[in-house]
Design an enzyme around this catalytic site. Structure first.
Site, PDB file in Angstrom:
ATOM      1  N   LYS A   1     -20.581  65.681 -10.625  1.00 31.75           N
ATOM      2  CA  LYS A   1     -19.632  66.592 -11.268  1.00 31.75           C
ATOM      3  C   LYS A   1     -18.796  65.874 -12.332  1.00 31.75           C
ATOM      4  O   LYS A   1     -18.670  66.358 -13.466  1.00 31.75           O
ATOM      5  CB  LYS A   1     -18.730  67.191 -10.190  1.00 31.75           C
ATOM      6  CG  LYS A   1     -17.491  67.894 -10.701  1.00 31.75           C
ATOM      7  CD  LYS A   1     -16.681  68.441  -9.551  1.00 31.75           C
ATOM      8  CE  LYS A   1     -16.196  67.366  -8.601  1.00 31.75           C
ATOM      9  NZ  LYS A   1     -15.207  66.454  -9.235  1.00 31.75           N
ATOM     10  N   THR A   2     -18.221  64.726 -11.966  1.00 29.68           N
ATOM     11  CA  THR A   2     -17.383  63.996 -12.916  1.00 29.68           C
ATOM     12  C   THR A   2     -18.210  63.514 -14.099  1.00 29.68           C
ATOM     13  O   THR A   2     -17.753  63.504 -15.244  1.00 29.68           O
ATOM     14  CB  THR A   2     -16.709  62.807 -12.219  1.00 29.68           C
ATOM     15  OG1 THR A   2     -15.952  63.278 -11.100  1.00 29.68           O
ATOM     16  CG2 THR A   2     -15.779  62.068 -13.172  1.00 29.68           C
TER      17      THR A   2
ATOM     18  N   GLN B   1     -16.410  73.921  -1.258  1.00 26.65           N
ATOM     19  CA  GLN B   1     -15.495  72.800  -1.048  1.00 26.65           C
ATOM     20  C   GLN B   1     -14.036  73.185  -1.274  1.00 26.65           C
ATOM     21  O   GLN B   1     -13.191  72.325  -1.510  1.00 26.65           O
ATOM     22  CB  GLN B   1     -15.877  71.630  -1.960  1.00 26.65           C
ATOM     23  CG  GLN B   1     -17.251  71.062  -1.662  1.00 26.65           C
ATOM     24  CD  GLN B   1     -17.552  69.835  -2.495  1.00 26.65           C
ATOM     25  OE1 GLN B   1     -16.982  68.765  -2.300  1.00 26.65           O
ATOM     26  NE2 GLN B   1     -18.460  69.985  -3.451  1.00 26.65           N
TER      27      GLN B   1
ATOM     28  N   ARG C   1     -19.040  63.678   2.926  1.00 26.93           N
ATOM     29  CA  ARG C   1     -18.439  62.416   2.479  1.00 26.93           C
ATOM     30  C   ARG C   1     -19.332  61.240   2.853  1.00 26.93           C
ATOM     31  O   ARG C   1     -19.166  60.141   2.333  1.00 26.93           O
ATOM     32  CB  ARG C   1     -17.063  62.197   3.115  1.00 26.93           C
ATOM     33  CG  ARG C   1     -15.981  63.228   2.844  1.00 26.93           C
ATOM     34  CD  ARG C   1     -15.810  63.554   1.398  1.00 26.93           C
ATOM     35  NE  ARG C   1     -16.622  64.726   1.030  1.00 26.93           N
ATOM     36  CZ  ARG C   1     -16.852  65.114  -0.219  1.00 26.93           C
ATOM     37  NH1 ARG C   1     -16.384  64.398  -1.223  1.00 26.93           N
ATOM     38  NH2 ARG C   1     -17.578  66.184  -0.471  1.00 26.93           N
TER      39      ARG C   1
ATOM     40  N   ASP D   1     -11.645  70.658 -13.923  1.00 26.38           N
ATOM     41  CA  ASP D   1     -12.299  70.006 -12.790  1.00 26.38           C
ATOM     42  C   ASP D   1     -11.841  70.675 -11.497  1.00 26.38           C
ATOM     43  O   ASP D   1     -10.726  71.201 -11.430  1.00 26.38           O
ATOM     44  CB  ASP D   1     -11.912  68.522 -12.798  1.00 26.38           C
ATOM     45  CG  ASP D   1     -12.641  67.708 -11.744  1.00 26.38           C
ATOM     46  OD1 ASP D   1     -13.715  68.140 -11.295  1.00 26.38           O
ATOM     47  OD2 ASP D   1     -12.130  66.631 -11.381  1.00 26.38           O
ATOM     48  N   GLU D   2     -12.678  70.639 -10.464  1.00 22.17           N
ATOM     49  CA  GLU D   2     -12.331  71.183  -9.133  1.00 22.17           C
ATOM     50  C   GLU D   2     -11.791  72.609  -9.252  1.00 22.17           C
ATOM     51  O   GLU D   2     -10.742  72.952  -8.683  1.00 22.17           O
ATOM     52  CB  GLU D   2     -11.302  70.287  -8.424  1.00 22.17           C
ATOM     53  CG  GLU D   2     -11.726  68.833  -8.262  1.00 22.17           C
ATOM     54  CD  GLU D   2     -12.790  68.628  -7.195  1.00 22.17           C
ATOM     55  OE1 GLU D   2     -13.319  69.641  -6.684  1.00 22.17           O
ATOM     56  OE2 GLU D   2     -13.100  67.472  -6.884  1.00 22.17           O
TER      57      GLU D   2
END
Length: 739
Positions: A32-33, A247, A601, A216-217
């Site tokens: 994603k980043t 998420q 994670r 983002d997010e």
């Protein structure tokens, strides 16, 4: 450098998407980043967009720093004028830049949670309300919800007496914030949105400046955040958002995963791109995560896959109680380290609630193993650090009444509660803040404005402090922050106050010196910028890899992190999913998402633990394994795997206080659902449906799952808690007002 090189096809599609609204739904560990930073570089390098015309917002300083470094690496240096930071940091700069349109000056301070609670207590006192009956933290939570939803004090519509009280406190609280020339975190967002709506010229200026807005997010945005980016992108329509409904775990902070759906409604022509290739976890871990999350409704299905080879099965273990659980975790870590399968620093131990950490910490200490605890008392939350920051806040903004009241008599300088009350009353009569009123004592104007009404002794004590403050304010214009701190520590007597010859005093002084080192690292920052920076720091931002030790943290704090090996403990109904979520479908869905986040994670190994019985919240109870464990396919699991109908009482059937009765032996216990009666087969129940059981009474359907041609229905019954019933035997009557 070619910014598209090395991207997989889905990532390339996102990075090179044409102008317009773009929704990127990114599974965990899918880059994603990378997509966000390559998109920024692509706009600048290939599309010729000037950096100053781009705004990219995220949620943590850690993520913002990582994105900044990656963009700089792609472009060979940081592009001038690019706006890239957290929502709060970007909004804080806008509020300072546009202060002429606001009721606070550009030297405003940002109140943290402790400061906000202190202000709520003052508001309650002014309204003659009992802070025991109306706890400040509870009032503050309501105020924060109002701000997240862009509700001003004069637009609150109370639906109950408590909400009416909260509205009154909110109004008084806002007045005190304004008098103190301060904003809280909710204000940073809400005030910018209100500014854009109330001053068309400002709205137009920012809409024209930012041709591209990237988020983002996105699943973690609240109403105010979505309203902000939607307004900024309204003219050009170039809104690029990256997120994942699966998420979204911050409902308690106002985050609303439904913003993904609203985005699609608001931008019906938007391009939707799925990122499904995972670069973090093994396929076994991904398959388990997908099996858990697929039972949530209203989500976009993603098929997570990886090219990583290998990976062991997921270990599921049952401990007798929380002490054995903690010891089993520690023993497993020691075994992995002894066999060179992992270093202790590769390990994260995650739990649903902070109270679970104590037994694990004790087990680690007994074994002599160091550990890192995320969410412990923050450095910037320590008393001595907050004291020094309060002195600095007061220098930057003498109207800051919370900081003034914190340090005006620290160390003791003869300014007691009676003197402070006199100062506050005098300031109110002057229609000023207490800090502004103090300035009259140094400029000789207090006689003309009405002399301070207190005793001569009190007047002298206040005048001395006012003179100190005036001197610090004057020197703040010429001294670096670290040097200013030295002056304040010496002249206020605070250094002597800490260096009292005790071990505790020395430790506190070392913390103050660490704060000074932080200031010295940024000699070019002025006082306002330095204080803004420390106000927006979070626990996870400071997490480093310097110590080879396991990391202990809540599942909420784990978002955005990854570890080679993950332990999740306390997987029992009542803890995860938390008992407070049982009667609210939205919250139950979020509990499932929380488990999904925890699972994903893990890079290589995942260990899941639950207890046969647990002592928590002052009682010892037999437990039921978390229903979420039942969703993981048995083929993915090694160890003792729980199943439906384990032979033990439900959490709500039995409970004993620690000082009370004797725990029955397991042989004495019967299954909680044996008493249900047979009804017509094939009954279908929906989440949120209200039902009546002939024995248990009225309840709400929490979940219905297929099971061998039948279904297992989980119902929350009033006063009884959760019951799991076979759909064909439950004899549940659906109520007329059911959904």
């Amino acid at each position: 450098m070619d910014v598209v090189h090395g991207l997989n096809p889905q990532q390339q599609q996102a990075v090179t998407a044409p102008d317009g609204a773009v929704l990127v739904l990114a599974g965990p560990g899918s880059g994603k980043t990378r997509v966000l930073t390559h998109r920024i570089a692509y706009l600048i390098q290939h599309q010729g967009v000037a950096p100053w015309r781009i705004m990219a917002v995220t949620f943590t300083n850690k993520a913002a720093r990582e994105m900044t470094d990656r963009v700089a690496g792609l472009l060979g240096g940081r592009p001038d004028g690019l706006t890239l930071g957290t929502f709060h940091a970007c909004c804080a700069r806008i509020l300072r830049r546009e202060a002429e349109h606001l009721d606070r000056t550009s030297s405003y301070v940002i109140y943290d949670t402790d400061d906000q609670e202190s202000l709520v207590r003052r508001a309650l006192k002014k309204l003659n309300l009992d802070d025991k009956k109306y706890p400040p933290r509870q009032m503050l939570q309501r105020i924060d919800r109002y701000k997240n939803e862009l509700i001003k004090p004069d637009t609150v519509q109370p639906g109950s007496y408590l909400e009416e009280i909260a509205a009154r406190v909110y109004e008084q609280y806002e007045q005190l914030l304004q008098e103190s020339n301060a904003y809280d975190f909710g204000d940073l967002l809400m005030q910018v949105v209100l500014l854009l709506d109330s001053v068309p010229a400002v709205m137009q200026a920012y809409q024209q400046r930012y041709r591209h807005v990237l988020v983002d997010e996105f699943q973690d945005t609240n109403t105010a955040q979505y309203a902000l980016v939607k307004r900024l992108a309204a003219e050009h329509g170039n809104l690029f958002v990256v997120g994942d409904e699966d998420q979204s775990i911050y409902l308690f902070r106002g985050a609303d995963w439904r913003n993904v759906r609203r985005f699609r409604d608001d931008f019906p022509e938007c391009q939707t791109i799925l990122l499904e290739q995972n670069y973090r976890s093994t396929q076994i871990i991904l398959d388990a995560a997908q099996a858990v999350i697929q039972r949530n409704p209203h989500r976009t299905h993603k098929r997570l896959f990886t090219e990583r080879q290998g990976g062991g099965q997921i270990t599921v273990e049952e401990a007798h109680n929380e002490d054995e659980e903690a010891q089993m975790v520690v023993d497993t870590i020691r075994r992995l380290a002894h066999s060179n399968e992992a270093r202790p620093g590769d390990v994260a131990i995650m739990y649903r609630i902070n109270a679970q950490s104590r037994r694990i910490e004790e087990a680690l200490m007994r074994s002599g193993m160091p550990y890192r605890l995320v969410g412990a008392l923050r450095f910037y939350g320590r008393r001595e650090v907050k004291d020094v920051i309060a002195f600095l806040h007061l220098v930057q903004n003498p109207a800051d009444s919370v900081s003034l009241l914190r340090v005006i008599n620290v160390p003791s300088r003869g300014i007691g509660a009676r003197t402070i009350a006199s100062l506050e009353n005098w300031a109110a009569a002057l229609n000023r803040s207490p800090g502004d009123a103090l300035t009259h004592m140094t400029d000789g104007s207090d006689v003309g404005a009405g002399r301070f009404p207190g005793s001569n002794t009190a007047h002298v004590a206040l005048s001395r402090f006012a003179a100190l403050l005036a001197g610090w304010v004057a020197r703040s214009e010429i001294l670096p922050v670290a040097d200013l701190m030295d002056v304040i520590l010496e002249e206020s007597g605070y250094q002597r106050h800490l260096q009292d010859g005790t071990t505790e005093g020395q430790e506190r002084w070392e913390n103050v010196q660490e704060l000074r080192r932080v200031a010295a690292e940024f000699p070019d920052l002025n006082l306002t910028d330095f204080l803004e920076q420390v106000s927006l720091v979070s626990d996870v931002d400071k997490l480093t890899d310097e110590v080879n030790a396991p990391t202990l943290l809540t599942l909420h704090a784990a978002k955005g992190l990854e570890f080679p090996i993950v332990f999740i403990v306390g997987l029992e109904d009542g803890i995860l999913p938390h008992r407070h979520s049982w009667e609210e479908p939205d919250q139950m869905w979020e509990e499932r998402r929380l488990f999904y986040v925890g699972i994903t994670r893990a890079k290589s190994r995942l260990f899941l633990f639950h207890c046969f019985r647990r002592s928590l919240w002052g009682s010892t109870e037999y437990t039921q394994p978390s229903r979420f464990l039942e969703d993981i396919p048995p083929a993915l699991i090694v160890g003792r795997s729980p199943g439906v109908g384990i032979d033990r009482p439900s959490r709500t059937d039995w409970s004993w206080s620690r000082s009370g009765g004797v725990l029955p032996e397991p042989a004495e216990l019967s299954r909680s659902d044996r008493a249900v009666q047979r009804s017509a087969a094939g009954a279908i129940y929906m989440t949120g449906q209200r039902v009546r059981h002939p024995q248990f009474g009225e309840g709400i359907v929490i979940e219905s799952q297929p099971a061998d041609g039948d279904s297992v229905v989980t119902v929350a019954f009033s006063g009884l808690g959760l019951k799991r019933l076979m759909g064909s035997m439950a004899k549940l009557e659906t109520l007329p007002d059911s959904r």
